[in-house]
Design an enzyme around this catalytic site. Structure first.
Site, short mmCIF file in Angstrom:
data_model
loop_
_atom_site.label_atom_id
_atom_site.label_comp_id
_atom_site.label_asym_id
_atom_site.label_seq_id
_atom_site.Cartn_x
_atom_site.Cartn_y
_atom_site.Cartn_z
CG ASP A 120 3.15 5.16 -6.32
OD1 ASP A 120 2.00 4.83 -6.70
OD2 ASP A 120 3.69 6.24 -6.61
CG ASN A 177 -8.50 -4.02 -2.39
OD1 ASN A 177 -9.72 -3.99 -2.57
ND2 ASN A 177 -7.90 -3.24 -1.51
CE LYS A 205 -11.96 -0.42 -9.87
NZ LYS A 205 -10.97 -1.27 -9.18
CB THR A 242 -14.87 1.56 2.06
OG1 THR A 242 -15.05 2.39 0.90
CG2 THR A 242 -15.19 0.12 1.73
CG ASP A 273 -2.14 0.86 1.09
OD1 ASP A 273 -3.26 0.29 1.07
OD2 ASP A 273 -2.00 2.10 0.97
CE1 TYR A 291 -13.41 3.08 -9.32
CE2 TYR A 291 -15.75 2.63 -9.62
CZ TYR A 291 -14.55 2.36 -9.01
OH TYR A 291 -14.47 1.34 -8.09
N1 LIG Z 1 -15.94 1.30 -1.92
C1 LIG Z 1 -16.73 0.94 -2.92
O1 LIG Z 1 -17.93 1.23 -2.95
C2 LIG Z 1 -16.18 0.10 -4.05
C3 LIG Z 1 -17.10 -0.48 -4.93
C4 LIG Z 1 -16.63 -1.28 -5.98
C5 LIG Z 1 -15.27 -1.46 -6.13
N2 LIG Z 1 -14.40 -0.88 -5.26
C6 LIG Z 1 -12.98 -1.12 -5.46
O2 LIG Z 1 -12.43 -1.70 -4.30
C7 LIG Z 1 -11.06 -1.32 -4.18
C8 LIG Z 1 -10.80 -0.78 -2.78
O3 LIG Z 1 -11.66 0.34 -2.56
P1 LIG Z 1 -11.93 0.93 -1.10
O4 LIG Z 1 -13.32 1.39 -1.08
O5 LIG Z 1 -11.47 -0.04 -0.06
O6 LIG Z 1 -10.97 2.22 -1.16
P2 LIG Z 1 -10.11 2.95 -0.04
O7 LIG Z 1 -9.85 4.30 -0.59
O8 LIG Z 1 -10.77 2.83 1.30
O9 LIG Z 1 -8.75 2.11 0.00
C9 LIG Z 1 -7.91 2.05 -1.12
C10 LIG Z 1 -6.51 1.64 -0.67
O10 LIG Z 1 -5.67 1.63 -1.84
C11 LIG Z 1 -4.47 2.33 -1.52
N3 LIG Z 1 -3.92 2.95 -2.73
C12 LIG Z 1 -4.46 3.96 -3.47
N4 LIG Z 1 -3.63 4.31 -4.46
C13 LIG Z 1 -2.53 3.50 -4.35
C14 LIG Z 1 -1.32 3.39 -5.07
N5 LIG Z 1 -1.01 4.22 -6.10
N6 LIG Z 1 -0.41 2.46 -4.69
C15 LIG Z 1 -0.68 1.65 -3.62
N7 LIG Z 1 -1.80 1.72 -2.90
C16 LIG Z 1 -2.72 2.64 -3.25
C17 LIG Z 1 -4.86 3.37 -0.50
O11 LIG Z 1 -3.74 3.81 0.26
C18 LIG Z 1 -5.89 2.62 0.33
O12 LIG Z 1 -5.27 1.89 1.40
C19 LIG Z 1 -10.79 -0.31 -5.31
O13 LIG Z 1 -10.17 -0.97 -6.39
C20 LIG Z 1 -12.17 0.14 -5.70
O14 LIG Z 1 -12.24 0.54 -7.06
C21 LIG Z 1 -14.82 -0.10 -4.22
#
Ligand SMILES: NC(=O)c1ccc[n+]([C@@H]2O[C@H](COP(=O)([O-])OP(=O)(O)OC[C@H]3O[C@@H](n4cnc5c(N)ncnc54)[C@H](O)[C@@H]3O)[C@@H](O)[C@H]2O)c1
Length: 262
Positions: free
Chosen positions: A64, A91, A160, A191, A48, A156
């Site tokens: 990163d 993820n 995806k 989240t 992360d 977005y």
């Molecule tokens: N929350 C939702 O409603 C939802 C719905 C469908 C899909 N998703 C997908 O689930 C995944 C996680 O989403 P979330 O809601 O937990 O988001 P979040 O923002 O709570 O967490 C995302 C994590 O990714 C890390 N991150 C971001 N950019 C990064 C990079 N360049 N390098 C390394 N780490 C990085 C962040 O530090 C964070 O810990 C994402 O791919 C998102 O598209 C989320």
């Protein structure tokens, strides 16, 4: 034989002894997705930007996804500390709001760089290790935005969609190497990401109610419910490859009749 059927398939318990790397494991869906395999006996590294949220027994590694060299070092470090790699959970991702008109090229490049190329970079770096595993699996966290038209999500959704399609292509490319590739399409998940969206809304309460109502089950998906899709990475799913598993409260598949005269 690679990925040979287990004589005693017992759900998540097949994860015991496996080694997993989870990107974006420090926030939101990530902690649940990393803890779940750890609770079932896997050793898990979290990659992360800010891995400080990954508590023991998870191994926290800074990475990163926007930088290939950073990803390579992180994946090597993870495989070195874990003693190999069986599972990669892609993820990490970032959001973007707006119609096709609303974001400048720079924002398109920024979001695609993390959501699409980030997945490419980690998977590319992990493949040499996955090839040595007897139970290799990649799980990409995609989104319902890849399969349904959601308002204000042009960029977005593009990012995806460009996770969903390569999931299928990768599944085909690596099937003979015994590497399974699947993705999970969550609906709206409770989240910090969604909290940030609500905080930015004019009426956060009404916005939250609208998001709840959009999912036929009437509520947001819980991060633990997405994490349960870690099943796809377990040997119990040894015959599952090239699928997108919707974890979305029925949002993609159901067509409910609107209430009449309520
Ligand atoms: N929350 C939702 O409603 C939802 C719905 C469908 C899909 N998703 C997908 O689930 C995944 C996680 O989403 P979330 O809601 O937990 O988001 P979040 O923002 O709570 O967490 C995302 C994590 O990714 C890390 N991150 C971001 N950019 C990064 C990079 N360049 N390098 C390394 N780490 C990085 C962040 O530090 C964070 O810990 C994402 O791919 C998102 O598209 C989320």
């Amino acid at each position: 034989m690679k990925g040979a059927p287990l004589s005693n398939v017992n759900g998540m318990s097949g994860l015991s002894g496996l080694k997993a790397a989870v990107t974006g494991g420090a926030s939101g869906i990530g902690p649940a997705t990393s803890r779940m395999p750890a609770e079932h006996g896997a050793t898990v590294a979290v990659l992360d930007l800010d891995p400080s949220g990954a508590a023991e027994p998870l191994i926290a590694i800074k990475a990163d996804l926007g930088d290939d060299a950073s990803v390579r070092v992180a994946v090597e470090t993870a495989a070195g500390q874990l003693g190999g790699l069986d599972i990669l959970m892609n993820n990490a991702g970032i959001g973007a709001v707006g119609t096709i008109e609303d974001n400048p090229d720079e924002e398109w490049h920024r979001v695609l760089d993390v959501n699409v190329l980030g997945t490419v970079r980690t998977t590319r770096a992990a493949l040499p290790y996955l090839r040595r595993s007897s139970h290799a699996a990649v799980v990409n966290i995609c989104s319902i935005a890849a399969t349904a038209g959601l308002p204000q999500r042009a960029l977005y959704s593009a990012s995806k969609g460009a996770v969903l399609s390569p999931t299928l292509a990768m599944a085909a490319d690596h099937v003979h190497e015994g590497i399974r590739v699947n993705c999970v399409n969550p609906g709206t998940v409770d989240t910090p990401w969604v909290t940030r969206l609500l905080d930015a809304a004019d009426d956060p309460q009404a916005e939250r109610a609208a998001l709840d109502a959009r999912q036929p089950l009437g509520r947001l998906v819980a991060a633990d419910e997405v994490a349960a899709a870690v099943y796809l990475a377990s040997p119990a799913a040894g015959s599952v490859t090239g699928i997108a598993l919707a974890v979305d409260g029925g949002m993609q598949g159901l067509r409910l009749r609107p209430a009449v005269g309520a």
